[in-house]
Design a protein around this motif. Structure first.
Motif, PDB file in Angstrom:
ATOM      1  N   MET A  93       2.777  -7.446   0.389  1.00 26.22           N
ATOM      2  CA  MET A  93       2.589  -5.999   0.371  1.00 26.22           C
ATOM      3  C   MET A  93       2.185  -5.452   1.742  1.00 26.22           C
ATOM      4  O   MET A  93       2.450  -4.291   2.045  1.00 26.22           O
ATOM      5  CB  MET A  93       1.548  -5.607  -0.682  1.00 26.22           C
ATOM      6  CG  MET A  93       2.045  -5.699  -2.114  1.00 26.22           C
ATOM      7  SD  MET A  93       3.481  -4.625  -2.454  1.00 26.22           S
ATOM      8  CE  MET A  93       4.802  -5.863  -2.508  1.00 26.22           C
ATOM      9  N   GLN A 102       5.610  -4.799   2.980  1.00 27.12           N
ATOM     10  CA  GLN A 102       6.416  -3.859   2.204  1.00 27.12           C
ATOM     11  C   GLN A 102       5.895  -2.428   2.311  1.00 27.12           C
ATOM     12  O   GLN A 102       6.676  -1.479   2.440  1.00 27.12           O
ATOM     13  CB  GLN A 102       6.435  -4.300   0.729  1.00 27.12           C
ATOM     14  CG  GLN A 102       7.424  -3.543  -0.131  1.00 27.12           C
ATOM     15  CD  GLN A 102       8.864  -3.797   0.282  1.00 27.12           C
ATOM     16  OE1 GLN A 102       9.166  -4.838   0.858  1.00 27.12           O
ATOM     17  NE2 GLN A 102       9.752  -2.854   0.000  1.00 27.12           N
ATOM     18  N   TYR A 103       4.567  -2.282   2.245  1.00 27.90           N
ATOM     19  CA  TYR A 103       3.948  -0.959   2.328  1.00 27.90           C
ATOM     20  C   TYR A 103       2.788  -1.011   3.330  1.00 27.90           C
ATOM     21  O   TYR A 103       1.617  -0.913   2.956  1.00 27.90           O
ATOM     22  CB  TYR A 103       3.459  -0.507   0.950  1.00 27.90           C
ATOM     23  CG  TYR A 103       4.579  -0.321  -0.049  1.00 27.90           C
ATOM     24  CD1 TYR A 103       5.472   0.746   0.078  1.00 27.90           C
ATOM     25  CD2 TYR A 103       4.761  -1.213  -1.101  1.00 27.90           C
ATOM     26  CE1 TYR A 103       6.509   0.917  -0.821  1.00 27.90           C
ATOM     27  CE2 TYR A 103       5.803  -1.042  -2.007  1.00 27.90           C
ATOM     28  CZ  TYR A 103       6.682   0.026  -1.851  1.00 27.90           C
ATOM     29  OH  TYR A 103       7.709   0.194  -2.735  1.00 27.90           O
ATOM     30  N   LYS A 140      -1.355  -0.219   2.689  1.00 29.29           N
ATOM     31  CA  LYS A 140      -2.340  -1.291   2.818  1.00 29.29           C
ATOM     32  C   LYS A 140      -3.377  -0.951   3.891  1.00 29.29           C
ATOM     33  O   LYS A 140      -4.582  -1.176   3.704  1.00 29.29           O
ATOM     34  CB  LYS A 140      -1.641  -2.611   3.155  1.00 29.29           C
ATOM     35  CG  LYS A 140      -0.816  -3.194   2.016  1.00 29.29           C
ATOM     36  CD  LYS A 140      -1.660  -3.672   0.850  1.00 29.29           C
ATOM     37  CE  LYS A 140      -2.423  -4.932   1.167  1.00 29.29           C
ATOM     38  NZ  LYS A 140      -3.116  -5.470  -0.050  1.00 29.29           N
ATOM     39  N   ASP A 180      -5.207  -1.543  -5.170  1.00 30.33           N
ATOM     40  CA  ASP A 180      -4.723  -2.702  -4.429  1.00 30.33           C
ATOM     41  C   ASP A 180      -4.246  -3.813  -5.352  1.00 30.33           C
ATOM     42  O   ASP A 180      -3.244  -4.485  -5.086  1.00 30.33           O
ATOM     43  CB  ASP A 180      -5.845  -3.212  -3.523  1.00 30.33           C
ATOM     44  CG  ASP A 180      -5.327  -4.063  -2.381  1.00 30.33           C
ATOM     45  OD1 ASP A 180      -4.189  -3.862  -1.927  1.00 30.33           O
ATOM     46  OD2 ASP A 180      -6.096  -4.933  -1.910  1.00 30.33           O
ATOM     47  N   ARG A 223       7.879   1.371  -8.382  1.00 29.35           N
ATOM     48  CA  ARG A 223       7.730   0.254  -7.448  1.00 29.35           C
ATOM     49  C   ARG A 223       6.394  -0.428  -7.739  1.00 29.35           C
ATOM     50  O   ARG A 223       5.352   0.223  -7.790  1.00 29.35           O
ATOM     51  CB  ARG A 223       7.726   0.747  -6.006  1.00 29.35           C
ATOM     52  CG  ARG A 223       9.046   1.307  -5.519  1.00 29.35           C
ATOM     53  CD  ARG A 223      10.027   0.182  -5.201  1.00 29.35           C
ATOM     54  NE  ARG A 223      11.139   0.688  -4.433  1.00 29.35           N
ATOM     55  CZ  ARG A 223      12.242   1.217  -4.964  1.00 29.35           C
ATOM     56  NH1 ARG A 223      12.356   1.298  -6.288  1.00 29.35           N
ATOM     57  NH2 ARG A 223      13.214   1.646  -4.201  1.00 29.35           N
ATOM     58  N   PHE A 273       3.193  -2.369  -6.719  1.00 30.45           N
ATOM     59  CA  PHE A 273       2.398  -2.516  -5.501  1.00 30.45           C
ATOM     60  C   PHE A 273       1.290  -3.551  -5.664  1.00 30.45           C
ATOM     61  O   PHE A 273       1.072  -4.389  -4.801  1.00 30.45           O
ATOM     62  CB  PHE A 273       1.797  -1.167  -5.096  1.00 30.45           C
ATOM     63  CG  PHE A 273       0.910  -1.254  -3.887  1.00 30.45           C
ATOM     64  CD1 PHE A 273       1.445  -1.171  -2.614  1.00 30.45           C
ATOM     65  CD2 PHE A 273      -0.473  -1.450  -4.026  1.00 30.45           C
ATOM     66  CE1 PHE A 273       0.627  -1.282  -1.485  1.00 30.45           C
ATOM     67  CE2 PHE A 273      -1.289  -1.557  -2.907  1.00 30.45           C
ATOM     68  CZ  PHE A 273      -0.736  -1.473  -1.636  1.00 30.45           C
ATOM     69  N   ASP A 296      11.364   3.390   0.182  1.00 33.85           N
ATOM     70  CA  ASP A 296      10.090   2.692   0.337  1.00 33.85           C
ATOM     71  C   ASP A 296       9.299   3.235   1.523  1.00 33.85           C
ATOM     72  O   ASP A 296       8.068   3.369   1.457  1.00 33.85           O
ATOM     73  CB  ASP A 296      10.330   1.190   0.498  1.00 33.85           C
ATOM     74  CG  ASP A 296      10.629   0.506  -0.833  1.00 33.85           C
ATOM     75  OD1 ASP A 296      10.451   1.151  -1.884  1.00 33.85           O
ATOM     76  OD2 ASP A 296      11.043  -0.667  -0.818  1.00 33.85           O
ATOM     77  N   ASP A 308       5.640   4.879   1.285  1.00 35.66           N
ATOM     78  CA  ASP A 308       4.592   4.305   2.115  1.00 35.66           C
ATOM     79  C   ASP A 308       3.871   5.388   2.909  1.00 35.66           C
ATOM     80  O   ASP A 308       2.628   5.451   2.931  1.00 35.66           O
ATOM     81  CB  ASP A 308       5.220   3.273   3.058  1.00 35.66           C
ATOM     82  CG  ASP A 308       4.188   2.398   3.755  1.00 35.66           C
ATOM     83  OD1 ASP A 308       3.130   2.134   3.159  1.00 35.66           O
ATOM     84  OD2 ASP A 308       4.465   1.962   4.886  1.00 35.66           O
TER      85      ASP A 308
END
Length: 290
Positions: A109, A112-113, A117, A148, A188, A190, A227, A231
């Protein structure tokens, strides 16, 4: 699938899922499959190889953590005693990582994001700075941890569908508007604990949905562009929003998502009141809408 092991007395016990059990063809893993499969091969060799592969990816990007430190991954045992996890990441950029599925998905993650994060890390470390590390985490840190660990991003362009989700109106969301999925809304995953659970999925597996308003044009964009949009927008909301609590999420049984589980093709799948609970909720969405 998970293996059976023999325990003393000859009984069979289900072994905990491991790296070999990840089925990358599952829709909830699609977003991270390319990098995940490469990391999986490294993790299957050793913890050292797993960290080496993760850090090679980190070194090839300009990825930073919540206070601008360069992202890196370290063994869990390198976390100094009496140091909060969030504070260590904020101060050093180094993410303590164990050789298990939970931390494997956490690391994925970060790529990805990355903005989300970093935003979670920044708010978490700020909460530690303000309140210290006490016997309880406090409402803010609990909500950040919930995001999270177990959040899904519910990207939606139609208010009716957002209202259905917040109102536990599963018939409207999953049956009457089945064709809307992929055209007016999508999810999505997460939370890394949620992804870990979805290695061996079960009907009651539920994510905490963070609702993201998106334009209708969103559904014509590529996955990578979508994405990146999520984000940036969610990270901004996390940083700029003054209110943040667990009440801002809506429960979403993820195997009810059309196209994610073959059994939900039958409307009777949603009759299970233990999973698809009735009820109403009040509160606000992350961007303040009722």
């Amino acid at each position: 699938m998970s293996r059976d092991i023999v325990v003393p007395g000859g009984a069979l016990k289900r072994a905990a899922p491991g790296f070999a059990d990840i089925d990358w063809s599952r829709p909830w893993f699609a977003q991270v499959a390319a990098r995940g499969m490469r990391w999986q091969q490294a993790a299957s060799r050793s913890a050292v190889d797993q960290l080496r592969e993760m850090n090679a990816d980190a070194a090839s990007t300009v990825q930073t953590t919540g206070r601008g430190k360069r992202l890196a991954f370290i063994p869990q045992e390198d976390l100094p005693p009496d140091t909060a996890y969030e504070a260590h990441i904020a101060a050093t950029g180094c993410v303590p990582t164990r050789h298990n599925l939970h931390d494997f998905f956490n690391a994925l993650m970060w790529f990805q994001y990355p903005r989300i994060k970093a935003a979670l890390s920044a708010r978490g470390s700020a909460a530690v700075d303000a309140l210290g590390v006490g016997p309880t985490r406090g409402g803010m840190r609990d909500a950040l941890t919930l995001f999270d660990e177990n959040a899904v991003l519910f990207a939606c362009a139609e208010r009716e569908l957002c209202t259905a989700l917040r109102s536990f109106d599963w018939k409207t969301l999953f049956i009457d508007n089945r064709a809307a999925w992929g055209e007016r809304c999508e999810v999505r995953c997460f939370g890394h604990a949620l992804l870990e659970k979805l290695v061996t999925p079960y009907k009651a597996c539920t994510g905490h949905a963070w609702i993201v308003d998106v334009p209708f044009a969103y559904f014509s964009w590529t996955r990578a562009v979508r994405d990146a949009f999520l984000d940036e927008k969610v990270a901004r909301a996390l940083i700029e929003g003054s209110e943040f609590s667990g009440k801002m999420f809506a429960p979403l049984p993820v195997l009810g998502i059309p196209g994610w589980w073959a059994e939900n093709e039958k409307p009777s799948f949603y009759d299970d009141a233990a999973v698809f609970r009735s009820g109403r909720r009040s509160g606000v969405t992350p961007d303040g809408k009722i």
